[in-house]
Scaffold this motif. Sequence first.
Motif, PDB file in Angstrom:
ATOM      1  N   LYS A  41       0.831  -1.206   0.000  1.00  0.00           N
ATOM      2  CA  LYS A  41       0.000   0.000   0.000  1.00  0.00           C
ATOM      3  C   LYS A  41       0.863   1.253   0.000  1.00  0.00           C
ATOM      4  N   ARG A  42       1.898   1.232   0.820  1.00  0.00           N
ATOM      5  CA  ARG A  42       2.791   2.387   0.911  1.00  0.00           C
ATOM      6  C   ARG A  42       3.504   2.634  -0.416  1.00  0.00           C
ATOM      7  N   CYS A  43       3.931   1.566  -1.051  1.00  0.00           N
ATOM      8  CA  CYS A  43       4.616   1.677  -2.340  1.00  0.00           C
ATOM      9  C   CYS A  43       3.663   2.237  -3.402  1.00  0.00           C
ATOM     10  N   ASN A  44       2.421   1.757  -3.418  1.00  0.00           N
ATOM     11  CA  ASN A  44       1.433   2.262  -4.374  1.00  0.00           C
ATOM     12  C   ASN A  44       1.147   3.743  -4.143  1.00  0.00           C
ATOM     13  N   ARG A  45       1.038   4.138  -2.869  1.00  0.00           N
ATOM     14  CA  ARG A  45       0.779   5.535  -2.541  1.00  0.00           C
ATOM     15  C   ARG A  45       1.942   6.411  -3.009  1.00  0.00           C
ATOM     16  N   PHE A  46       3.170   5.933  -2.802  1.00  0.00           N
ATOM     17  CA  PHE A  46       4.354   6.671  -3.221  1.00  0.00           C
ATOM     18  C   PHE A  46       4.380   6.809  -4.740  1.00  0.00           C
ATOM     19  N   ALA A  47       4.031   5.731  -5.462  1.00  0.00           N
ATOM     20  CA  ALA A  47       4.006   5.774  -6.930  1.00  0.00           C
ATOM     21  C   ALA A  47       2.961   6.770  -7.429  1.00  0.00           C
ATOM     22  N   ARG A  48       1.787   6.809  -6.770  1.00  0.00           N
ATOM     23  CA  ARG A  48       0.745   7.776  -7.176  1.00  0.00           C
ATOM     24  C   ARG A  48       1.227   9.204  -6.980  1.00  0.00           C
ATOM     25  N   LYS A  49       1.938   9.447  -5.879  1.00  0.00           N
ATOM     26  CA  LYS A  49       2.447  10.798  -5.640  1.00  0.00           C
ATOM     27  C   LYS A  49       3.458  11.201  -6.708  1.00  0.00           C
TER      28      LYS A  49
ATOM     29  N   THR B  91       3.575  10.160  -9.818  1.00  0.00           N
ATOM     30  CA  THR B  91       2.984  10.298 -11.144  1.00  0.00           C
ATOM     31  C   THR B  91       1.841  11.311 -11.188  1.00  0.00           C
ATOM     32  N   ARG B  92       1.545  11.937 -10.050  1.00  0.00           N
ATOM     33  CA  ARG B  92       0.467  12.925  -9.987  1.00  0.00           C
ATOM     34  C   ARG B  92       0.812  14.139 -10.852  1.00  0.00           C
ATOM     35  N   THR B  93      -0.184  14.680 -11.500  1.00  0.00           N
ATOM     36  CA  THR B  93       0.007  15.857 -12.336  1.00  0.00           C
ATOM     37  C   THR B  93       0.338  17.056 -11.458  1.00  0.00           C
ATOM     38  N   SER B  94       1.407  17.761 -11.799  1.00  0.00           N
ATOM     39  CA  SER B  94       1.833  18.915 -11.010  1.00  0.00           C
ATOM     40  C   SER B  94       0.951  20.122 -11.317  1.00  0.00           C
ATOM     41  N   PRO B  95       0.891  21.092 -10.408  1.00  0.00           N
ATOM     42  CA  PRO B  95       0.110  22.310 -10.684  1.00  0.00           C
ATOM     43  C   PRO B  95       0.563  23.031 -11.955  1.00  0.00           C
ATOM     44  N   LEU B  96       1.850  23.006 -12.236  1.00  0.00           N
ATOM     45  CA  LEU B  96       2.351  23.650 -13.458  1.00  0.00           C
ATOM     46  C   LEU B  96       1.838  22.925 -14.698  1.00  0.00           C
ATOM     47  N   GLU B  97       1.800  21.595 -14.654  1.00  0.00           N
ATOM     48  CA  GLU B  97       1.284  20.826 -15.786  1.00  0.00           C
ATOM     49  C   GLU B  97      -0.209  21.089 -15.984  1.00  0.00           C
ATOM     50  N   VAL B  98      -0.944  21.189 -14.889  1.00  0.00           N
ATOM     51  CA  VAL B  98      -2.379  21.482 -14.980  1.00  0.00           C
ATOM     52  C   VAL B  98      -2.596  22.850 -15.604  1.00  0.00           C
ATOM     53  N   ARG B  99      -1.842  23.826 -15.154  1.00  0.00           N
ATOM     54  CA  ARG B  99      -1.959  25.182 -15.703  1.00  0.00           C
ATOM     55  C   ARG B  99      -1.651  25.194 -17.199  1.00  0.00           C
ATOM     56  N   THR B 100      -0.617  24.461 -17.608  1.00  0.00           N
ATOM     57  CA  THR B 100      -0.254  24.387 -19.026  1.00  0.00           C
ATOM     58  C   THR B 100      -1.373  23.755 -19.842  1.00  0.00           C
TER      59      THR B 100
END
Length: 98
Positions: free
Chosen positions: A29-37, A39-48
């Motif tokens: 679970k911890r490894c999956n949570r770390f992987a999601r963090k 690969t999460r879209t950054s605020p800069l990517e969202v703005r772009t």
Amino acid sequence: VWPCPLQDHTRKFLDAMTDEKKLKGFMAKRCNRFARKLTRTSPLEVRTMLHARPCDSIIIATKHDPTESLFRMLPFLRSSSPFVVFCEYMEPLAKTFV
């Protein structure tokens, strides 16, 4: 090999764990949570992405006053597109749509 050092309280929790199956489940679970963090879209990517093309719709759900969020997002919405604003309290919604 763990991708980042474990905090002291996590290390103590794992040392106290005796069941190997629970330990592997916790680490998975911890490894999956770390992987999601990672690969999460950054605020800069969202703005772009928002500046690259207008949105078809917007859904806003906030615990705070939705007015500012709505007015900041409206320029990214195509004309005549739907939007939804959710707030658990009626007063901010009434204030937003007056």
